[in-house]
Design an enzyme around this catalytic site. Structure first.
Site, PDB file in Angstrom:
ATOM      1  N   PRO A  45       0.779  -1.236   0.000  1.00  0.00           N
ATOM      2  CA  PRO A  45       0.000   0.000   0.000  1.00  0.00           C
ATOM      3  C   PRO A  45       0.817   1.297   0.000  1.00  0.00           C
ATOM      4  O   PRO A  45       0.860   2.039   0.987  1.00  0.00           O
ATOM      5  CB  PRO A  45      -0.849  -0.139   1.269  1.00  0.00           C
ATOM      6  CG  PRO A  45      -0.023  -0.990   2.176  1.00  0.00           C
ATOM      7  CD  PRO A  45       0.699  -1.951   1.281  1.00  0.00           C
ATOM      8  N   CYS A  46       1.414   1.579  -1.125  1.00  0.00           N
ATOM      9  CA  CYS A  46       2.189   2.814  -1.263  1.00  0.00           C
ATOM     10  C   CYS A  46       1.299   4.052  -1.178  1.00  0.00           C
ATOM     11  O   CYS A  46       1.801   5.150  -0.923  1.00  0.00           O
ATOM     12  CB  CYS A  46       2.986   2.802  -2.565  1.00  0.00           C
ATOM     13  SG  CYS A  46       1.975   2.592  -4.038  1.00  0.00           S
ATOM     14  N   HIS A  47      -0.009   3.882  -1.356  1.00  0.00           N
ATOM     15  CA  HIS A  47      -0.926   5.020  -1.247  1.00  0.00           C
ATOM     16  C   HIS A  47      -0.965   5.569   0.181  1.00  0.00           C
ATOM     17  O   HIS A  47      -1.454   6.671   0.397  1.00  0.00           O
ATOM     18  CB  HIS A  47      -2.337   4.619  -1.705  1.00  0.00           C
ATOM     19  CG  HIS A  47      -2.978   3.578  -0.857  1.00  0.00           C
ATOM     20  ND1 HIS A  47      -2.776   2.224  -1.064  1.00  0.00           N
ATOM     21  CD2 HIS A  47      -3.811   3.679   0.216  1.00  0.00           C
ATOM     22  CE1 HIS A  47      -3.469   1.545  -0.162  1.00  0.00           C
ATOM     23  NE2 HIS A  47      -4.102   2.396   0.633  1.00  0.00           N
TER      24      HIS A  47
END
Length: 163
Positions: free
Chosen positions: A132-134
């Site tokens: 989850p780079c968001h």
């Protein structure tokens, strides 16, 4: 064994997953197979890709139904430098609803001055959502970038903050 590509409908639009041997290689909010394959290094693009059902599709459905932890244990396959691999692993440890800034992420990696490197790790992340780079933002809370569009990033962060 060939890689398998599946596109799902989600509240944030089409979401396509590329899996090989039960591991997600790449994923993102698009129905364009070439866009998904383009997230991989050229030497890591599978020679044979078919369409079909992938195991991780159930985790995506569960995530969108409110089980934000459903994506946490989905196997992924990533290839990169030692720092990238460490960073991608660390991204999986950021809890939903508790985003970090790029500076905090760099410090978490043990390199507090390597903010650009931390941002680059996020930018080169191929299995979006599962890694989850968001959940990484600019200092002050600005969104920063997101390969699949800032509107998707906003909706993901809002969804995760609400639960």
């Amino acid at each position: 064994m060939s890689a398998v590509l599946q596109t799902l409908d989600t509240p944030d639009g089409a979401f396509t997953i590329l899996e090989e041997d039960g591991r997600v290689l790449a994923s993102g909010w698009t129905s364009d197979a070439d866009a998904i394959l383009g997230r991989l290094r050229a030497d890591r693009v599978p020679a044979d890709v078919t369409t079909g059902r992938v195991r991780s599709a159930d985790a995506v459905a569960a995530y969108y139904e409110g089980d934000l932890a459903a994506i946490d244990d989905v196997p992924v396959s990533q290839h990169g430098t030692a720092m990238q691999l460490t960073g991608w692993s660390a991204l999986r440890g950021i809890p939903a609803g508790k985003p970090l800034t790029y500076a905090e992420f760099a410090a978490h990696l043990g390199s507090p001055t390597a903010v650009r490197a931390a941002a680059s790790i996020c930018a080169r992340n191929a299995p979006a959502l599962f890694v989850p780079c968001h959940r990484v933002l600019r200092t002050g809370g600005a969104l920063g970038g997101f390969a699949w569009g800032l509107d998707v990033k906003v909706r993901l962060l809002e969804r995760e903050a609400a639960i």
